[in-house]
Scaffold this motif. Sequence first.
Motif, PDB file in Angstrom:
ATOM      1  N   ARG A 262      19.341  -4.956 -11.324  1.00  0.00           N
ATOM      2  CA  ARG A 262      20.438  -3.981 -11.371  1.00  0.00           C
ATOM      3  C   ARG A 262      20.711  -3.421  -9.975  1.00  0.00           C
ATOM      4  O   ARG A 262      21.854  -3.332  -9.533  1.00  0.00           O
ATOM      5  CB  ARG A 262      20.110  -2.860 -12.355  1.00  0.00           C
ATOM      6  N   GLN A 263      19.648  -3.094  -9.245  1.00  0.00           N
ATOM      7  CA  GLN A 263      19.818  -2.496  -7.916  1.00  0.00           C
ATOM      8  C   GLN A 263      20.411  -3.481  -6.909  1.00  0.00           C
ATOM      9  O   GLN A 263      21.136  -3.082  -6.007  1.00  0.00           O
ATOM     10  CB  GLN A 263      18.481  -1.957  -7.409  1.00  0.00           C
TER      11      GLN A 263
ATOM     12  N   LEU B 257       8.316   0.556  -5.638  1.00  0.00           N
ATOM     13  CA  LEU B 257       8.192  -0.895  -5.493  1.00  0.00           C
ATOM     14  C   LEU B 257       9.558  -1.570  -5.617  1.00  0.00           C
ATOM     15  O   LEU B 257       9.877  -2.477  -4.846  1.00  0.00           O
ATOM     16  CB  LEU B 257       7.210  -1.443  -6.530  1.00  0.00           C
ATOM     17  N   VAL B 258      10.381  -1.122  -6.550  1.00  0.00           N
ATOM     18  CA  VAL B 258      11.735  -1.666  -6.695  1.00  0.00           C
ATOM     19  C   VAL B 258      12.527  -1.444  -5.410  1.00  0.00           C
ATOM     20  O   VAL B 258      13.188  -2.362  -4.910  1.00  0.00           O
ATOM     21  CB  VAL B 258      12.467  -1.040  -7.905  1.00  0.00           C
ATOM     22  N   LYS B 259      12.455  -0.245  -4.873  1.00  0.00           N
ATOM     23  CA  LYS B 259      13.184   0.073  -3.634  1.00  0.00           C
ATOM     24  C   LYS B 259      12.727  -0.838  -2.495  1.00  0.00           C
ATOM     25  O   LYS B 259      13.544  -1.359  -1.736  1.00  0.00           O
ATOM     26  CB  LYS B 259      12.977   1.539  -3.270  1.00  0.00           C
ATOM     27  N   TYR B 260      11.436  -1.026  -2.373  1.00  0.00           N
ATOM     28  CA  TYR B 260      10.902  -1.916  -1.332  1.00  0.00           C
ATOM     29  C   TYR B 260      11.427  -3.345  -1.514  1.00  0.00           C
ATOM     30  O   TYR B 260      11.946  -3.943  -0.577  1.00  0.00           O
ATOM     31  CB  TYR B 260       9.362  -1.914  -1.354  1.00  0.00           C
ATOM     32  N   LEU B 261      11.302  -3.873  -2.726  1.00  0.00           N
ATOM     33  CA  LEU B 261      11.725  -5.253  -2.973  1.00  0.00           C
ATOM     34  C   LEU B 261      13.229  -5.433  -2.802  1.00  0.00           C
ATOM     35  O   LEU B 261      13.687  -6.465  -2.305  1.00  0.00           O
ATOM     36  CB  LEU B 261      11.284  -5.698  -4.366  1.00  0.00           C
TER      37      LEU B 261
ATOM     38  N   LYS C 141       0.835  -1.207   0.000  1.00  0.00           N
ATOM     39  CA  LYS C 141       0.000   0.000   0.000  1.00  0.00           C
ATOM     40  C   LYS C 141       0.869   1.257   0.000  1.00  0.00           C
ATOM     41  O   LYS C 141       0.526   2.257  -0.617  1.00  0.00           O
ATOM     42  CB  LYS C 141      -0.927   0.003   1.208  1.00  0.00           C
ATOM     43  N   LYS C 142       2.029   1.186   0.658  1.00  0.00           N
ATOM     44  CA  LYS C 142       2.924   2.338   0.758  1.00  0.00           C
ATOM     45  C   LYS C 142       3.694   2.579  -0.542  1.00  0.00           C
ATOM     46  O   LYS C 142       4.268   3.648  -0.718  1.00  0.00           O
ATOM     47  CB  LYS C 142       3.917   2.125   1.897  1.00  0.00           C
ATOM     48  N   THR C 143       3.715   1.611  -1.434  1.00  0.00           N
ATOM     49  CA  THR C 143       4.467   1.765  -2.688  1.00  0.00           C
ATOM     50  C   THR C 143       3.606   2.324  -3.814  1.00  0.00           C
ATOM     51  O   THR C 143       4.110   2.549  -4.913  1.00  0.00           O
ATOM     52  CB  THR C 143       5.055   0.420  -3.156  1.00  0.00           C
ATOM     53  N   GLY C 144       2.321   2.498  -3.558  1.00  0.00           N
ATOM     54  CA  GLY C 144       1.426   2.997  -4.596  1.00  0.00           C
ATOM     55  C   GLY C 144       0.553   1.920  -5.201  1.00  0.00           C
ATOM     56  O   GLY C 144      -0.270   2.196  -6.065  1.00  0.00           O
ATOM     57  N   ALA C 145       0.710   0.685  -4.762  1.00  0.00           N
ATOM     58  CA  ALA C 145      -0.135  -0.402  -5.251  1.00  0.00           C
ATOM     59  C   ALA C 145      -1.524  -0.255  -4.651  1.00  0.00           C
ATOM     60  O   ALA C 145      -1.699   0.294  -3.572  1.00  0.00           O
ATOM     61  CB  ALA C 145       0.455  -1.754  -4.868  1.00  0.00           C
TER      62      ALA C 145
ATOM     63  N   ALA D 122       5.995  -3.025 -17.817  1.00  0.00           N
ATOM     64  CA  ALA D 122       6.257  -2.591 -16.443  1.00  0.00           C
ATOM     65  C   ALA D 122       6.804  -3.735 -15.599  1.00  0.00           C
ATOM     66  O   ALA D 122       7.724  -3.532 -14.795  1.00  0.00           O
ATOM     67  CB  ALA D 122       4.984  -2.018 -15.817  1.00  0.00           C
ATOM     68  N   ALA D 123       6.254  -4.932 -15.743  1.00  0.00           N
ATOM     69  CA  ALA D 123       6.738  -6.074 -14.963  1.00  0.00           C
ATOM     70  C   ALA D 123       8.182  -6.409 -15.323  1.00  0.00           C
ATOM     71  O   ALA D 123       9.017  -6.648 -14.446  1.00  0.00           O
ATOM     72  CB  ALA D 123       5.834  -7.284 -15.174  1.00  0.00           C
ATOM     73  N   LEU D 124       8.495  -6.420 -16.607  1.00  0.00           N
ATOM     74  CA  LEU D 124       9.870  -6.724 -17.013  1.00  0.00           C
ATOM     75  C   LEU D 124      10.802  -5.598 -16.576  1.00  0.00           C
ATOM     76  O   LEU D 124      11.911  -5.861 -16.088  1.00  0.00           O
ATOM     77  CB  LEU D 124       9.961  -6.957 -18.522  1.00  0.00           C
ATOM     78  N   LYS D 125      10.382  -4.349 -16.706  1.00  0.00           N
ATOM     79  CA  LYS D 125      11.216  -3.238 -16.261  1.00  0.00           C
ATOM     80  C   LYS D 125      11.479  -3.340 -14.764  1.00  0.00           C
ATOM     81  O   LYS D 125      12.610  -3.141 -14.314  1.00  0.00           O
ATOM     82  CB  LYS D 125      10.578  -1.895 -16.593  1.00  0.00           C
ATOM     83  N   LEU D 126      10.458  -3.667 -13.997  1.00  0.00           N
ATOM     84  CA  LEU D 126      10.643  -3.823 -12.558  1.00  0.00           C
ATOM     85  C   LEU D 126      11.693  -4.889 -12.271  1.00  0.00           C
ATOM     86  O   LEU D 126      12.592  -4.684 -11.462  1.00  0.00           O
ATOM     87  CB  LEU D 126       9.325  -4.194 -11.877  1.00  0.00           C
ATOM     88  N   MET D 127      11.614  -6.023 -12.945  1.00  0.00           N
ATOM     89  CA  MET D 127      12.586  -7.099 -12.713  1.00  0.00           C
ATOM     90  C   MET D 127      14.002  -6.664 -13.079  1.00  0.00           C
ATOM     91  O   MET D 127      14.955  -6.958 -12.355  1.00  0.00           O
ATOM     92  CB  MET D 127      12.197  -8.344 -13.504  1.00  0.00           C
ATOM     93  N   LEU D 128      14.145  -5.973 -14.201  1.00  0.00           N
ATOM     94  CA  LEU D 128      15.471  -5.535 -14.629  1.00  0.00           C
ATOM     95  C   LEU D 128      16.028  -4.475 -13.681  1.00  0.00           C
ATOM     96  O   LEU D 128      17.214  -4.521 -13.315  1.00  0.00           O
ATOM     97  CB  LEU D 128      15.420  -5.024 -16.069  1.00  0.00           C
TER      98      LEU D 128
END
Length: 174
Positions: free
Chosen positions: A164-165, A99-103, A49-53, A154-160
């Motif tokens: 990277r992070q 979401l990337v930062k959270y994960l 919820k805090k990530t905008g989902a 978006a899903a693939l970008k999130l994974m990439l």
Amino acid sequence: ARRPEIKKFIVIGPDHFEKCRGDFSYSVEKIVTAFGELKPDKKIVADLKKTGASEDLKCFNGEHAIGVEANFIKKLYPDASLTPIIFSYRARNRNLSRLVKYLAGHNDIFVIASVDFSHYLTKDKAEMIDAITKKKIENLDGHGLELKNVDSPAALKLMLDLARQTGEKTEIID
């Protein structure tokens, strides 16, 4: 078998039917598989919820982006949780970065992207576009992905971005 400690999964994929109201949505409903039920992790749900989902139960009805992986997860990790997230084609980078930062800060969550690459094209055209997408995956470059590359850019970008992070490398198996 190499990762028996995994207890928390997130499966991400496209909102195939564009039923969700938000850019990316999750469900708190249990997922029924051939091997039993999987429930979402309550802490992950609260954090999402805090990530905008947004929670949007209706958009998961009939959505097939999650089901195949859910069966494998339940069979191989019977005590695991599964929190599904599906992305609208409208999802944009500003929300994905949270979401990337959270994960990236939770190495106890195993993330799986359920995406299809180019479809409804001739073999030659699909191979040409897939070669571009493959290069982007190898270079962890999620910029410029479109529906012609993958059914959920978006899903693939999130994974990439996540790879990277966190310093992960890609491996093309087939």
